[in-house]
Enzyme design. Structure first.
Site, PDB file in Angstrom:
ATOM      1  N   LYS A 275       7.413 -21.722   2.930  1.00 12.95           N
ATOM      2  CA  LYS A 275       7.884 -20.610   2.104  1.00 12.95           C
ATOM      3  C   LYS A 275       7.384 -19.282   2.672  1.00 12.95           C
ATOM      4  O   LYS A 275       6.511 -19.244   3.544  1.00 12.95           O
ATOM      5  CB  LYS A 275       7.386 -20.775   0.666  1.00 12.95           C
TER       6      LYS A 275
ATOM      7  N   TYR B 219      -5.229  10.955   6.749  1.00 12.34           N
ATOM      8  CA  TYR B 219      -5.010  11.646   5.479  1.00 12.34           C
ATOM      9  C   TYR B 219      -6.283  11.737   4.629  1.00 12.34           C
ATOM     10  O   TYR B 219      -7.018  10.771   4.491  1.00 12.34           O
ATOM     11  CB  TYR B 219      -3.937  10.916   4.670  1.00 12.34           C
TER      12      TYR B 219
END
Length: 374
Positions: free
Chosen positions: A33, A265
């Site tokens: 999955k 940042y």
């Protein structure tokens, strides 16, 4: 190439062999999955089958159908259904579908009627996890209804299964409780006249640490990709497993900057003195956790470095101090660890998460490069 995730299929095959040796009396379902936990669903499914897996497991029916579209004809089980899902397509593709309630049994029976083909159904009991699966109080009615659907020729109940809640915590009291619920559910299915081909509850930690839970089939997921499901107890090497994914990139910039220079940042990192900064062209759009800001380990120029400042969407910075590097040099975020690089577990610890998330979140913008393909 800016960045890549190298997938070692030989390691995956060896992991399957090691896991099969832990449960020699059980069939093996390779859980693929979430695009094979980020490693690539189809190549990993093929490699697992080559190594002796006989079942494949997916969460969604769309994943199961993609395996069929790729030409894989092994047994496939999918378990995460919502009303109106592609039941008929899965019935026609011979996919085993999970039923956890009467609504799902009704929908798959109708799909079988329309397809003119008996549906392969596996019934799931909620043994205590509290997610999918029928509650024990509702289970006797569900197994009786499933048996009636068998008599009507609409379904064949091929499996009965459950999922542990805390098997990754060896000795947790829930394990014994859930095994008891599962045993009762199996007895009730038998009383209703069901004869499933496989009974299963063992996930990766169950396969590795709970031999009494192996039953007819084990369902290793993350362990197949070389990550320990019980890192607080043992690393992958202690189970004979090897991490399959290595995530790396090429430095995009290397430059000298003065002391007091802000980095990324918010300037959460400021250089303590004149230094060399290297730019790694991977960011949270590629699946590098923003929580790794100021914490994620990276091997650059032969040493472990730490992400300097914030992880941005496409890039992050490491401080090389007095060491030299050049644009194009390799930066290794994680791998097996045998070249001195960090592992996915190291990243998980740095980010306060689990290694499952680290590998699964690596996005499609990072190409997978397969080694050991046959």
């Amino acid at each position: 190439m800016r960045a890549w995730a190298r997938i070692d299929l030989d390691a995956l095959r060896a992991n399957v062999a090691a896991l099969r040796a832990r449960a020699p009396g059980a069939a093996f379902m390779a859980v693929v999955k979430a695009d094979g936990y980020g490693h690539g669903m189809v190549p990993c499914a093929r490699a697992a089958l080559e190594a002796g897996a006989t079942w494949l497991g997916t969460a969604t029916p769309e994943e199961a159908l993609a395996l069929r579209a790729a030409g894989l004809d092994a047994r496939v089980l999918c378990w995460l259904w919502t009303p109106g899902g592609p039941w008929r397509a899965c019935v026609e593709a011979g996919i085993d579908v999970t039923v956890s309630g009467h609504w799902a049994l009704a929908e798959v029976a109708e799909a079988a009627r329309l397809a003119g083909r008996t549906a392969r159904v596996q019934l799931k009991i909620d043994a205590g996890l509290g997610r999918n699966g029928a509650q024990p109080a509702d289970w006797p009615d569900l197994v009786r209804a499933a048996r009636q659907a068998e008599r009507d020729g609409l379904v064949e109940v091929t499996g009965v299964w459950a999922h542990f809640s805390c098997a990754d915590e060896p000795g947790h009291p829930s394990i014994a409780r859930e095994l008891s619920v599962f045993r009762t559910a199996l007895a009730q299915a038998d009383e209703a006249g069901l004869t499933p081909e496989v009974r299963h509850i063992a996930n990766s930690p169950g396969t590795l640490t709970l031999p009494e839970a192996h039953y007819d089939l084990v369902r290793p997921g993350v362990a197949m990709y070389g990550i320990s499901p019980v890192p607080q107890t043992a690393g992958p090497e202690e189970f004979g497993l090897r991490p399959v994914m290595t995530l790396a990139g090429r430095l995009a910039s290397v430059k000298r900057v003065p002391g007091g220079h802000g980095v990324s940042y918010g300037h959460q990192y400021v250089t303590p003195g004149e230094t060399t900064l290297a730019l790694v062209p991977l960011g949270y759009a590629d699946g590098v956790p923003r929580h790794a800001s100021g914490a994620g380990p990276v091997l650059v120029a032969g040493k472990w470095r730490t992400v300097a400042g914030r992880v941005a969407m496409d890039q992050f910075v490491v401080d090389l101090g007095g060491d030299a590097a050049s644009p194009g040099d390799e930066a290794v975020l994680f791998g097996p660890g045998d070249r001195g690089e960090p592992t996915a577990e190291d990243w998980a610890r740095a980010c306060g998460t689990i290694a499952y998330e680290i590998v699964t979140r690596i996005g499609a913008r990072v190409p997978r490069v397969y080694a050991g393909a046959r």
